[in-house]
Design a protein around this motif. Sequence first.
Motif, PDB file in Angstrom:
ATOM      1  N   SER A  70       0.841  -1.193   0.000  1.00 45.82           N
ATOM      2  CA  SER A  70       0.000   0.000   0.000  1.00 45.82           C
ATOM      3  C   SER A  70       0.878   1.245   0.000  1.00 45.82           C
ATOM      4  N   LEU A  71       0.483   2.230  -0.803  1.00 48.02           N
ATOM      5  CA  LEU A  71       1.172   3.527  -0.846  1.00 48.02           C
ATOM      6  C   LEU A  71       0.318   4.614  -0.199  1.00 48.02           C
ATOM      7  N   GLY A 123       3.654  16.968 -17.232  1.00 43.31           N
ATOM      8  CA  GLY A 123       2.212  17.137 -17.376  1.00 43.31           C
ATOM      9  C   GLY A 123       1.561  16.179 -18.343  1.00 43.31           C
ATOM     10  N   ARG A 124       2.140  15.002 -18.547  1.00 39.02           N
ATOM     11  CA  ARG A 124       1.601  14.050 -19.519  1.00 39.02           C
ATOM     12  C   ARG A 124       0.552  13.111 -18.924  1.00 39.02           C
ATOM     13  N   PHE A 125       0.268  13.247 -17.629  1.00 40.13           N
ATOM     14  CA  PHE A 125      -0.781  12.465 -16.967  1.00 40.13           C
ATOM     15  C   PHE A 125      -2.005  13.357 -16.815  1.00 40.13           C
ATOM     16  N   LEU A 126      -3.178  12.804 -17.070  1.00 38.63           N
ATOM     17  CA  LEU A 126      -4.417  13.576 -16.987  1.00 38.63           C
ATOM     18  C   LEU A 126      -4.898  13.702 -15.544  1.00 38.63           C
ATOM     19  N   LEU A 127      -4.781  12.632 -14.782  1.00 36.30           N
ATOM     20  CA  LEU A 127      -5.287  12.594 -13.417  1.00 36.30           C
ATOM     21  C   LEU A 127      -4.118  12.590 -12.428  1.00 36.30           C
ATOM     22  N   PRO A 128      -4.308  13.136 -11.228  1.00 33.00           N
ATOM     23  CA  PRO A 128      -3.185  13.274 -10.291  1.00 33.00           C
ATOM     24  C   PRO A 128      -2.788  12.000  -9.544  1.00 33.00           C
ATOM     25  N   ALA A 129      -3.642  10.983  -9.474  1.00 35.21           N
ATOM     26  CA  ALA A 129      -3.306   9.792  -8.688  1.00 35.21           C
ATOM     27  C   ALA A 129      -2.109   9.056  -9.268  1.00 35.21           C
ATOM     28  N   GLY A 130      -1.970   9.011 -10.575  1.00 36.49           N
ATOM     29  CA  GLY A 130      -0.837   8.316 -11.199  1.00 36.49           C
ATOM     30  C   GLY A 130       0.495   8.926 -10.807  1.00 36.49           C
ATOM     31  N   PRO A 131       0.683  10.228 -11.030  1.00 40.81           N
ATOM     32  CA  PRO A 131       1.946  10.842 -10.605  1.00 40.81           C
ATOM     33  C   PRO A 131       2.206  10.689  -9.106  1.00 40.81           C
ATOM     34  N   LEU A 132       1.180  10.844  -8.288  1.00 47.86           N
ATOM     35  CA  LEU A 132       1.361  10.686  -6.847  1.00 47.86           C
ATOM     36  C   LEU A 132       1.863   9.283  -6.537  1.00 47.86           C
ATOM     37  N   ALA A 133       1.244   8.267  -7.122  1.00 43.76           N
ATOM     38  CA  ALA A 133       1.668   6.888  -6.883  1.00 43.76           C
ATOM     39  C   ALA A 133       3.099   6.656  -7.361  1.00 43.76           C
ATOM     40  N   LEU A 134       3.463   7.216  -8.520  1.00 47.23           N
ATOM     41  CA  LEU A 134       4.831   7.051  -9.026  1.00 47.23           C
ATOM     42  C   LEU A 134       5.859   7.626  -8.055  1.00 47.23           C
ATOM     43  N   PHE A 135       5.563   8.787  -7.509  1.00 41.95           N
ATOM     44  CA  PHE A 135       6.528   9.426  -6.613  1.00 41.95           C
ATOM     45  C   PHE A 135       6.553   8.807  -5.227  1.00 41.95           C
ATOM     46  N   LEU A 136       5.506   8.076  -4.852  1.00 41.99           N
ATOM     47  CA  LEU A 136       5.482   7.390  -3.555  1.00 41.99           C
ATOM     48  C   LEU A 136       6.072   5.979  -3.618  1.00 41.99           C
ATOM     49  N   SER A 137       6.209   5.443  -4.823  1.00 43.60           N
ATOM     50  CA  SER A 137       6.705   4.061  -4.935  1.00 43.60           C
ATOM     51  C   SER A 137       8.215   4.004  -4.921  1.00 43.60           C
TER      52      SER A 137
END
Length: 137
Positions: A70-71, A123-137
């Motif tokens: 879990s992230l 800015g190539r992601f439309l929704l913020p959850a993807g970038p957040l998950a990438l930076f938390l992993s």
Amino acid sequence: MGTEVMRDASVVVARDAKGLVALLSANFPNHGGEYLFLPGGRFEADEHPLDCAQRELREEAGVTAQQWRSLGSYAITLGSPARVHLFEARALTLGPQQLTETETDFKLMWWPMDDARQAAHDGRFLLPAGPLALFLS
């Protein structure tokens, strides 16, 4: 105006043995073009966060995983109690995508983590959850 209740969602950072990340892309005409995103989606009835993450990863990327971490979970908007639950998946097994009618244009790609994070910065992601998950992993 409808009063659709916003449902919780799960988003997955799936990393293979080489450290590559499963990314999806699709065209979103209402938002001006092609964007990247991570496998994920809204809960089905009585689904738990991990169950949703596992289902969405299997359907959208054709991937199952042996290791899950879990992230965290975060509010989707201030006006709703709905949350997005973020996960990292490892020890992957690849299979065919199982796309629904609304997902048939989803393109699966495997990117180095640094490139995926740079795409988030760009800015190539439309929704913020993807970038957040990438930076938390």
